[in-house]
Design an enzyme around this catalytic site. Structure first.
Site, PDB file in Angstrom:
ATOM      1  N   GLN A  94     -17.270 -38.359  82.320  1.00 25.73           N
ATOM      2  CA  GLN A  94     -16.360 -37.958  83.415  1.00 25.73           C
ATOM      3  C   GLN A  94     -15.094 -38.789  83.245  1.00 25.73           C
ATOM      4  O   GLN A  94     -14.903 -39.818  83.900  1.00 25.73           O
ATOM      5  CB  GLN A  94     -17.044 -38.197  84.774  1.00 25.73           C
ATOM      6  CG  GLN A  94     -16.200 -37.802  85.986  1.00 25.73           C
ATOM      7  CD  GLN A  94     -16.136 -36.301  86.249  1.00 25.73           C
ATOM      8  OE1 GLN A  94     -17.035 -35.562  85.876  1.00 25.73           O
ATOM      9  NE2 GLN A  94     -15.072 -35.838  86.873  1.00 25.73           N
ATOM     10  N   LYS A 189     -17.952 -24.661  72.193  1.00 24.69           N
ATOM     11  CA  LYS A 189     -19.040 -24.661  73.186  1.00 24.69           C
ATOM     12  C   LYS A 189     -18.465 -24.417  74.576  1.00 24.69           C
ATOM     13  O   LYS A 189     -17.361 -24.856  74.869  1.00 24.69           O
ATOM     14  CB  LYS A 189     -19.739 -26.036  73.132  1.00 24.69           C
ATOM     15  CG  LYS A 189     -20.791 -26.267  74.194  1.00 24.69           C
ATOM     16  CD  LYS A 189     -21.501 -27.592  73.984  1.00 24.69           C
ATOM     17  CE  LYS A 189     -20.852 -28.722  74.721  1.00 24.69           C
ATOM     18  NZ  LYS A 189     -21.596 -29.995  74.594  1.00 24.69           N
ATOM     19  N   ARG A 191     -19.642 -25.049  78.584  1.00 29.16           N
ATOM     20  CA  ARG A 191     -20.662 -25.504  79.526  1.00 29.16           C
ATOM     21  C   ARG A 191     -20.195 -25.118  80.927  1.00 29.16           C
ATOM     22  O   ARG A 191     -19.087 -25.458  81.327  1.00 29.16           O
ATOM     23  CB  ARG A 191     -20.855 -27.021  79.451  1.00 29.16           C
ATOM     24  CG  ARG A 191     -22.032 -27.496  80.337  1.00 29.16           C
ATOM     25  CD  ARG A 191     -22.106 -29.011  80.419  1.00 29.16           C
ATOM     26  NE  ARG A 191     -22.382 -29.653  79.148  1.00 29.16           N
ATOM     27  CZ  ARG A 191     -23.606 -29.898  78.678  1.00 29.16           C
ATOM     28  NH1 ARG A 191     -24.659 -29.504  79.351  1.00 29.16           N
ATOM     29  NH2 ARG A 191     -23.744 -30.517  77.520  1.00 29.16           N
ATOM     30  N   THR A 224     -27.179 -28.575  74.106  1.00 34.36           N
ATOM     31  CA  THR A 224     -26.125 -28.356  73.106  1.00 34.36           C
ATOM     32  C   THR A 224     -26.730 -28.172  71.723  1.00 34.36           C
ATOM     33  O   THR A 224     -26.381 -27.235  70.989  1.00 34.36           O
ATOM     34  CB  THR A 224     -25.165 -29.576  73.105  1.00 34.36           C
ATOM     35  OG1 THR A 224     -24.609 -29.690  74.413  1.00 34.36           O
ATOM     36  CG2 THR A 224     -24.070 -29.440  72.070  1.00 34.36           C
TER      37      THR A 224
HETATM   38  C1  R5P Z   1     -20.643 -33.493  75.412  1.00 25.37           C
HETATM   39  O1  R5P Z   1     -19.663 -32.831  75.104  1.00 25.37           O
HETATM   40  C2  R5P Z   1     -21.360 -34.365  74.445  1.00 25.37           C
HETATM   41  O2  R5P Z   1     -20.638 -34.570  73.284  1.00 25.37           O
HETATM   42  C3  R5P Z   1     -22.722 -33.827  74.120  1.00 25.37           C
HETATM   43  O3  R5P Z   1     -22.577 -32.625  73.387  1.00 25.37           O
HETATM   44  C4  R5P Z   1     -23.508 -33.563  75.370  1.00 25.37           C
HETATM   45  O4  R5P Z   1     -23.470 -34.676  76.201  1.00 25.37           O
HETATM   46  C5  R5P Z   1     -24.940 -33.226  75.057  1.00 25.37           C
HETATM   47  O5  R5P Z   1     -25.589 -32.932  76.256  1.00 25.37           O
HETATM   48  P1  R5P Z   1     -26.858 -31.997  76.282  1.00 25.37           P
HETATM   49  O6  R5P Z   1     -27.837 -32.578  75.317  1.00 25.37           O
HETATM   50  O7  R5P Z   1     -27.321 -32.081  77.704  1.00 25.37           O
HETATM   51  O8  R5P Z   1     -26.402 -30.631  75.925  1.00 25.37           O
END
Ligand code: R5P
Length: 291
Positions: A94, A189, A191, A224
């Site tokens: 954040q 990606k 989210r 991810t």
């Molecule tokens: C976010 O952009 C980070 O680089 C990681 O890709 C992310 O924190 C991975 O989180 P999760 O395993 O929950 O997808």
């Protein structure tokens, strides 16, 4: 210099002390029945540079409070300087106001650490590298990617395809590619800020019958990596591996990764876990030697 391995990074702190030829200062800690933390330094730091090694992976809030208490104890007992070595720095994702009304969590954490007496900080692969420039004390952001890539190189992964699962990991994958001399690519990606659900844009990569390694800074829920692995298998990859600096692996992450047929996850001891096969100790010890 004195090395103080905090409760969240006891083994890593001890390894660093050993590499530096120093006897670590033990720290006793406990949690009171109401949930409050207690720490006590079991050795003198007067006139010394006190290096406190404490990662802040889950439970982040408790580990941050322990860190703050150790810093206060070191300063209160006349350490000359306090260096916080925080391999995984919580709240770093954040780093801006995404939705109106939010806090910039990482700036709040840095201000808290400064207020309690941190003179400088060393962290590893912070989510966004420019963040440390805004800290109220000098902060170094190291990269563990060459160590992770070297791990795969030693195991003979010389024809693998390296994938960044999002644009933010492009620098990471390029660093790994420089060590492994491999082809690489990245995904876009998305989210959902409210549900947390991850989706990746479909792209074509030359992965048919090849091994692919997905490199990221953090694996938290595994969403991810699972999205990226699904696409790689759809494109014909023979085997998919995952590498990350900070294996938070919350909840059912490991199960989700297994179910997505990710052959192996390799992480560092930034966050102690069953996949933390690469140690940050040599990198951190070398950085402390150069202080
Ligand atoms: C976010 O952009 C980070 O680089 C990681 O890709 C992310 O924190 C991975 O989180 P999760 O395993 O929950 O997808």
């Amino acid at each position: 210099m004195r090395i103080l391995p905090g409760p969240a990074s006891k083994e890593l702190g001890e390894k660093i002390a050993k590499l530096l030829g120093l006897e670590p200062i033990p720290i006793s800690f406990k949690v009171f029945p109401d949930g409050e933390s207690y720490v006590r330094l079991e050795g003198a730091v007067e006139g010394e540079t006190a290096v406190i090694v404490q990662t802040t992976s889950p439970p982040q809030d408790q580990r941050l409070i322990q860190l703050a208490l150790m810093v206060d104890a070191a300063k209160r007992h006349n350490a000359k300087t306090v260096v916080a070595v925080v391999p995984y720095l919580a709240y770093a994702r954040q780093d801006k106001v995404f939705l109106k009304g939010e806090a910039i969590s990482i700036e709040a954490i840095a201000k808290m650490l400064w207020a309690v007496g941190v003179d400088s900080l060393i962290t590893v692969n912070i989510h966004e590298k420019n963040t440390v420039a805004k800290f109220p004390f000098p902060a170094k952001n190291l990269s563990a990617i060459p160590l992770l890539a070297e791990h795969f190189k030693q195991r003979g992964f010389s024809d693998a395809f390296l994938l960044a699962p999002d644009k933010g990991a492009v620098g990471i994958v390029q660093e790994a590619a420089a060590v492994l001399s491999c082809e690489c690519g990245y995904l876009e990606k998305h989210r959902d800020r409210y549900t947390g659900l991850v989706s990746v844009e479909k792209r074509e990569f030359n992965v048919r019958n090849r091994t692919a390694i997905i490199f990221d800074d953090i694996i938290s829920t595994g969403g991810t990596i699972v999205a990226a692995a699904n696409l790689l298998y759809e494109l014909g990859a023979a085997e998919v591996y995952a590498a990350c600096v900070h294996p938070l692996l919350v909840g059912e992450a490991e199960k989700r990764l297994r179910e997505a047929d990710v052959k192996e996850v390799i992480g560092t001891d930034s966050v102690p876990s069953p996949v933390s096969k690469v140690s940050l100790a040599p990198l951190l010890a070398q950085t402390l030697r150069e202080l």
